[in-house]
Each structure stands twice: as C-alpha cells, then as structure tokens.
Design an enzyme around this catalytic site. Structure first.
Site, mmCIF file in Angstrom:
data_model
loop_
_atom_site.group_PDB
_atom_site.id
_atom_site.type_symbol
_atom_site.label_atom_id
_atom_site.label_comp_id
_atom_site.label_asym_id
_atom_site.label_seq_id
_atom_site.Cartn_x
_atom_site.Cartn_y
_atom_site.Cartn_z
ATOM 1 N N GLU A 190 -5.689 -8.413 0.378
ATOM 2 C CA GLU A 190 -6.377 -8.179 1.650
ATOM 3 C C GLU A 190 -7.851 -7.900 1.370
ATOM 4 O O GLU A 190 -8.189 -7.163 0.444
ATOM 5 C CB GLU A 190 -5.822 -6.972 2.420
ATOM 6 C CG GLU A 190 -4.442 -7.141 2.989
ATOM 7 C CD GLU A 190 -4.002 -5.890 3.765
ATOM 8 O OE1 GLU A 190 -4.876 -5.139 4.273
ATOM 9 O OE2 GLU A 190 -2.788 -5.666 3.856
ATOM 10 N N GLU A 230 0.798 -1.226 0.000
ATOM 11 C CA GLU A 230 0.000 0.000 0.000
ATOM 12 C C GLU A 230 0.836 1.284 0.000
ATOM 13 O O GLU A 230 0.756 2.096 0.923
ATOM 14 C CB GLU A 230 -0.943 0.023 1.200
ATOM 15 C CG GLU A 230 -1.916 -1.119 1.248
ATOM 16 C CD GLU A 230 -2.882 -1.044 2.419
ATOM 17 O OE1 GLU A 230 -3.987 -1.601 2.308
ATOM 18 O OE2 GLU A 230 -2.539 -0.422 3.444
#
Length: 468
Positions: free
Chosen positions: A372, A158
């Site tokens: 995720e 991320e």
C-alpha cells in the site's frame, strides 16, 4: 507468475469495497456488527460501499486498461466460513473464483490477504484464545481451494495497526484501551501467521506466503543514546513483534523482558511458542508505506495514543497530530518543517527509502512488495465526475522516486500497489476521505466509476517503468 516481472498494481480490502454484506450466505463480521451498533456514531457503514461484489468485472477491466498487472485484495473470512461450524459457503468461494477468473483473463496477478481487519463475529476478538487454531483452519481451506491460482498469499494486514486501533486508541472494534489485551492480541496474531504458514507448507505449492506490515522502522532526529533507546522501544511496540517472528522465527528475550517490566501478564503464552514460530517463517514481506515513525524519549511521563479521524481537520491544528507515547519508552516527535496531510499525518516521501533500506539491514534480501502507498484527499469532481487530483499525483510520484532508488541501491523490491484501486469505505473516516485512482459516485444509483487524473498518470508511469 514470472519471478522476474515487476508487479505494478493497486489494492483494496474486502469489507471496504465488496458491499453485499449479507448476500449469498455471507455471515456477519465484527465490522458489520460494529457499523450496525450504537457504537458507530456516524451511522456510515460498508454495507454497499462501491459494491465491488457486483462490479468486479468492470473494476478489473479498468485496472488492465490502466496497465496494472497485479491486484491486491483480501478475502472475507465470514463469506467463506460464515458460521462457527467449519462448513464452507460455496457461494463465497464462487465469488472469489470468478474474480480470479477475471484477473487471469487480463493477466493480472492476484495478491491475496486472508484477513484485513474483518474477523467473523463468531471469533469476536483477536484475544480469543481459539483464534489462531480457527485462523489456521480457515487458511488451510483457502490454500486447498485456490492453490497455485493465487501466487502471493499474505496472512494478516497490518497486525501492528490492527492491534493498535483495537486496543490502544480504541477506535476500531472492540474499542478498548487495554495494553494487556494489546499484547494478547499481538501474541495471537503471531501464532495465526505461524500456524497458517505451517498449513501452507503442507501443500508444497509453488505460491509464496508473506505478511503485511503497516509502518516503517522508528527513526529520530538525533543520534543521542536516549533517542536511540526511544527508537528501540518504538520498534519493540510497532515492528519487532510482527516481523522478527514472521521472518526470523524468533522473538528477542529483551523485548519479552521489556514487556514484562511494563506489568503485562504473559501467562497466556504457550510453552511451545518459540518452537512454533521458529519453524514457520514467511517467504516475502508486504510493506505499507505512508509516513515515518518519528520518536524521541518520553518526557511527558504518560502513556497516550491518538489517531486523528476528524473530517474537518485541515492539518494546521497540532492537537490533531497522530501521537503515540508509552511512559519510560518513547513518544512521537514532531518536525515542524515537514508537511502534513489534512488528517495530521506527515508527508515525508523519503520514508519509503528509509523503510526499505532498514528492512534489508535487519532481514537481508527478503523480497518486498509495497502493498500500500496512497494519499487520502477531499476529491472534487467536475460535472462529468472527473477529478484532477494533482495533489495525489505529486504524493505518489515523490514516494515512488525514493522507492525506486531503494530498489536501485539493492533492496529486493518486487512490486508496488497504490492504495486504492477505486474509492471505497475508509473505516471510520467513511466516504469523504478518498484514496482511489478511480472515482466512485456514491450518489449515482449505478455507482458510476470515473478514472481520475491519477489513474492516467499511473498508467503512463507503469508504461515507463514496466521493465525495471
């Protein structure tokens, strides 16, 4: 790893689960420093967390018993290279070797991230001009040691959210609100990935390398030109600077000019930057899916960023909603018909389908792993430690239906990971906000593990869809 076998698993991150923060030669990370400083107002740390470092055999066995055939985890850079001297800590490698041994024992495919927020403290920040060369060295050490034992590597988890929390909201170390530093951070992260890919290619491995993106493409409630312009600028800010260089090997001139127009000094950019990214692109995309990026034109006239981490938020207070706004570019919109979780974030399952189909539109048939997808809750356990987390089951099932529809409609989805394998440290949310398929009793001296209802649901879901 069979190229045709769909991967079903769950995920963790080193600082959030390992514990053993100073054992066996590990050096401090920036999260160790932050959590042990006066800046950490809660006093809550990841020093022990769920102690995966000493419980990994139990945890991997539990994954296998739950029909999971892959495990996404990250390495601690400061466990492998604890000091600013390029000397490898062999005990650090030994831990990860034993963890991978256990994965291989049960036929579980490792999917390994090089950095999941926890830089070594000697690197300091992502604005350090040396970070990309140091990252490339660290990556080369990892690639040479593990080679094909790790079939799937990712560079950074991320980049967008990491940079955002570090330099926009300022709730993660170094706790700044500085758009100049945000851009320097973003630039260095782009270089880190490109230089790591370059090191990876030198070894001619059979493994693949990718990156993990933390949000989906921006969307709007209207198709008016002003709204579509807001979508474009939000994607500039959150998506395009991460994925265009990593996948396409380019950074659009219009994006660069838009950044300059905001007064950002780009004198730090290497003249050879475009050549570096052009020749070092990734093999697959890791895509985290939680909620949509719903935007509208910036009518407030301000630049403002907030993330809600209030432990007592019940999702009914509008001021607790996550907001992003950049003057003249975009601001977050709100759909009052969409459910919120207890931290003010939208629950919008269709965002999985939208994200995946839009990724295919922009980047073609690149393999995508949902690295995720999960739901934070205030879990309540019975006297035996069992949690009936029907809310989490509903969340996962609804999102998975849209994700599987995207696969059916031609998106090259290769795997899916629930966040998270077990309860763990949830950054500055501490331990009240739980994501795990397995409950960890932090009051128990042995950190007792108890599978939740969602663990058993996921086990059956995998069994049903294992051959998709």
């Amino acid at each position: 790893m069979s190229k045709d076998k769909f991967l079903w698993g769950s995920a963790t991150a080193a600082y959030q689960c390992e514990g053993a923060w100073d054992e066996d030669g590990k050096g401090p990370s920036i999260w160790d420093d932050y959590c042990h400083s006066t800046a950490n107002l809660t006093g809550i740390t990841g020093d022990v967390s769920c102690d995966h470092y000493h419980h990994f055999k139990e945890d991997i066995k539990m994954m296998a018993e739950g029909n999971q055939n892959t495990y996404r985890f990250s390495l601690s850079w400061s466990r492998i290279l604890p000091k600013d001297d390029h000397v490898v800590n062999e005990a650090g490698f030994r831990f990860y070797d034993e963890l991978i041994d256990e994965c291989e024992k049960y036929g579980i495919v490792p999917n390994v991230t090089l950095v999941h927020y926890d830089l070594p403290d000697y690197i300091g920040t992502w604005t350090n001009p040396k970070v990309s060369d140091e990252f490339a060295y660290y990556a080369s050490v990892v690639f040479k040691h593990f080679g094909n034992r790790i079939p799937l590597y990712t560079t950074i988890n991320e980049p967008n959210h990491n940079a955002y929390c570090n330099y926009c909201v300022g709730n993660y170390p170094p706790n700044e609100t500085n758009l100049q530093h945000y851009c320097e951070c973003a630039y260095n992260m782009i270089l880190c990935t490109a230089k790591a890919v370059k090191e990876f290619r030198k070894l001619n491995l059979n493994s693949l390398i990718g990156i993990v993106q933390g949000c989906g493409p921006a969307v709007s409630l209207k198709d008016d030109p002003e709204y579509l312009e807001a979508v474009k600028y939000c994607d500039y800010f959150c998506n395009d600077w991460v994925l265009d260089p990593a996948i396409k090997g380019i950074l659009e001139d219009e994006l660069i000019e838009a950044v300059k127009a905001k007064g950002i000094d780009l004198s730090f950019v290497d003249p050879n930057f475009k050549d570096i990214i052009k020749n070092n692109t990734i093999d697959f995309l890791g895509q985290n899916i939680y909620s949509r990026m719903l935007v509208k034109p910036n009518t407030s006239g301000i630049t403002s960023f907030t993330v809600n981490n209030a432990g007592n938020n019940d999702g009914t207070n509008n001021s607790a909603r996550e907001t992003r706004a950049i003057k003249d570019w975009f601001e977050f919109d709100r759909d009052e018909n969409t459910q919120l979780n207890k931290w003010g974030r939208e629950i919008y399952p269709k965002c999985g389908y939208i994200t995946l189909t839009k990724r295919k539109e922009r980047y073609g048939n690149i393999p995508i792993y949902i690295t995720e997808n999960g739901h934070g809750c205030y879990d309540i356990a019975d006297e035996n430690g069992y949690v009936e987390d029907d809310e989490r089951i509903e969340f996962l099932n609804n999102y998975l239906q849209w994700i599987l529809k995207a696969k059916e409609d031609g998106v090259n989805v290769q795997g899916y990971y629930v966040w998270s394998t077990m309860d763990l440290y949830s950054w500055i949310n501490g331990y009240k906000k739980r994501y795990g398929l397995v409950r960890v009793d932090y009051e128990d001296g042995n950190l007792k593990r108890t599978p939740k209802k969602s663990y058993y649901w996921y086990k059956e879901f995998i069994k049903k869809y294992q051959n998709i």
